[in-house]
Design an enzyme around this catalytic site. Structure first.
Site, PDB file in Angstrom:
ATOM      1  N   CYS A   1       0.798  -1.206  -0.123  1.00  0.00           N
ATOM      2  CA  CYS A   1       0.032   0.058  -0.024  1.00  0.00           C
ATOM      3  C   CYS A   1       0.958   1.272  -0.074  1.00  0.00           C
ATOM      4  O   CYS A   1       0.353   2.475  -0.505  1.00  0.00           O
ATOM      5  CB  CYS A   1      -0.910   0.202   1.186  1.00  0.00           C
ATOM      6  SG  CYS A   1      -1.996  -1.458   1.485  1.00  0.00           S
TER       7      CYS A   1
ATOM      8  N   HIS B   1      -9.005   2.518  -2.856  1.00  0.00           N
ATOM      9  CA  HIS B   1      -7.776   2.470  -2.511  1.00  0.00           C
ATOM     10  C   HIS B   1      -7.032   1.461  -3.304  1.00  0.00           C
ATOM     11  O   HIS B   1      -6.907   0.320  -3.478  1.00  0.00           O
ATOM     12  CB  HIS B   1      -7.517   1.838  -1.057  1.00  0.00           C
ATOM     13  CG  HIS B   1      -6.314   1.369  -0.671  1.00  0.00           C
ATOM     14  ND1 HIS B   1      -4.903   1.914  -1.153  1.00  0.00           N
ATOM     15  CD2 HIS B   1      -5.922   0.402   0.391  1.00  0.00           C
ATOM     16  CE1 HIS B   1      -4.203   1.291  -0.594  1.00  0.00           C
ATOM     17  NE2 HIS B   1      -4.598   0.380   0.526  1.00  0.00           N
TER      18      HIS B   1
ATOM     19  N   CYS C   1      -0.754   2.327   6.555  1.00  0.00           N
ATOM     20  CA  CYS C   1      -0.465   1.055   7.200  1.00  0.00           C
ATOM     21  C   CYS C   1       0.133   0.381   5.793  1.00  0.00           C
ATOM     22  O   CYS C   1      -0.194   0.456   5.022  1.00  0.00           O
ATOM     23  CB  CYS C   1      -1.371   0.506   7.952  1.00  0.00           C
ATOM     24  SG  CYS C   1      -3.029   0.266   7.288  1.00  0.00           S
TER      25      CYS C   1
ATOM     26  N   GLY D   1       0.955  -3.873   4.502  1.00  0.00           N
ATOM     27  CA  GLY D   1       0.880  -5.217   4.728  1.00  0.00           C
ATOM     28  C   GLY D   1       2.313  -5.913   5.121  1.00  0.00           C
ATOM     29  O   GLY D   1       3.352  -5.409   4.647  1.00  0.00           O
TER      30      GLY D   1
END
Length: 398
Positions: free
Chosen positions: A95, A354, A384, A386
């Site tokens: 991300c 997203h 945040c 993964g």
């Protein structure tokens, strides 16, 4: 001799509208075509600049395979018509891929290895599914000490909701507010400066004539925000990751398609080519956290990014905190004492979407234009990541 670091300036920042996956407006649009569009648009916003002066393009992508494989960065550079001398590399920090690409481009400029760089991100979750087409995990990830690496993102959100005592009601209210802010921003036209319209071409076989019917339409608005989102309607949804959990499809980020691109240059390059800077990329930080509570990552990255930029957290005027899940966003906001009014003033990923590897670049474009529109000084993109990380990048208006 120690070489003096130089500043990295953003002279253009743009993005596509964000489409819903897997059945939204970009479900048949290739991700490399989306990336080509924003690269061309970013260059067009620096009129008179010779593209041959660009050293490299660094592009983030979370699942760089299939339609977004083959080093999509290099493919897009060539398809966009840039000189063959311009390089391209695809990087992956899930991300945070897009914001990491921007940080890496800025670093090349800071140390004097380049004077002009393209940074960006792209993701089609319509064409390349979450986890990719052939996920294959190392079996050691399922051992007791590593099992958090194997958790699905939704389960990590449930872990955060439980540990930080974030209620279902709070999550749903946060999600509704995300939609409300996004709709208000769309109606006010606040996304126009950062958004590059995309022409969608649809080809359909005509069985009657034996020909291909071609239709085109131009899209310029994110399609995820819902004006009819209410706490009452969200309360009816069942949790999707744990039978007795609190995380639902509605208080989680949307799967999406999109791309973003920024042109980053040195101060010397600005002067020589009479370019007007929009902002300066001030700092970047990454911190690791336990994978099973990956959503809390920004809590640890934000202080480091502020320290590197030489500012305090209170000096941040605009914060794009990626809403992977309402639970983790609320936990970060609460623990750091962030001002909710400064966090995602125009809505976040719950409403806007997203597109994984593109989000960091997309939200960087949002920050750049929001700072200028509102005459603000410091903005931040944070999320945040993964496997247990948090990332944060700080942008300063100049």
């Amino acid at each position: 001799m120690t070489k003096q670091l130089q500043d990295a300036y953003i002279v253009s920042a743009t993005r596509t509208p964000i489409g819903k996956a897997p059945r939204g407006m970009f479900n048949k649009t290739r991700p490399d075509d989306l990336l080509v569009r924003v690269i061309q648009s970013a260059l067009a916003q620096a009129p008179g600049l010779d593209p041959a002066l660009i050293t490299d393009a660094i592009i983030g992508c979370s699942f760089p395979e299939a339609e977004q494989g083959f080093n999509i960065a290099r493919q897009a550079v060539l398809l966009a018509g840039l000189p063959k001398t311009v390089g391209g590399v695809t990087i992956n920090r899930y991300c945070a891929s897009g914001i990491t690409a921007l940080a890496m481009a800025a670093d090349r400029i800071r140390v004097g290895e380049a004077d002009a760089m393209i940074a960006g991100g792209v993701e089609s979750m319509s064409m390349v599914p979450m986890m990719g087409n052939k996920p294959s995990m190392n079996m050691n990830m399922f051992s007791d000490e590593n099992v958090g690496m194997a958790y699905g993102m939704g389960l990590t959100a449930e872990k955060v909701a439980t540990q930080w005592k974030v209620s279902r009601e709070a999550q749903d209210a946060f999600a509704v507010e995300s939609h409300r802010r996004a709709i208000a921003a769309q109606q006010a036209g606040f996304f126009k400066d950062e958004t590059t319209p995309v022409e969608i071409i649809t080809r359909t076989p005509n069985l009657a004539t034996g020909e291909i019917d071609i239709k085109t339409r131009t899209v310029d608005t994110d399609e995820g925000a819902r004006a009819d989102s209410t706490v009452e309607s969200l309360a009816k949804l069942k949790p999707v990751f744990a039978a007795k959990g609190s995380v639902t499809a509605a208080n989680s980020s949307q799967m999406s398609d999109g791309a973003g691109a920024l042109l980053v240059v040195s101060e010397r390059f600005l002067r020589e080519h009479n370019l007007t800077p929009l902002a300066k990329f001030s700092s970047f930080a990454v911190k690791g956290v336990p994978p099973e509570i990956m959503g809390i990552g920004p809590k640890f990255a934000i202080p480091d990014a502020c320290k590197a930029a030489g500012i305090t957290q209170d000096q941040l005027d605009w914060i794009e905190l990626n809403e992977a899940f309402a639970a983790q966003a609320l936990a970060v906001i609460g623990d750091l004492g962030l001002d909710p009014a400064k966090v995602n003033p125009m809505g976040g990923a719950i409403a806007l979407g997203h597109p994984l590897g593109a989000t960091g670049a997309i939200r960087a474009a949002t920050v750049v234009h929001a700072l200028r529109r509102n005459n603000l000084k410091y903005g931040m993109v944070t999320m945040c990541v993964g496997a247990g990380m948090g990332a944060a990048g700080i942008i300063e208006r100049v």
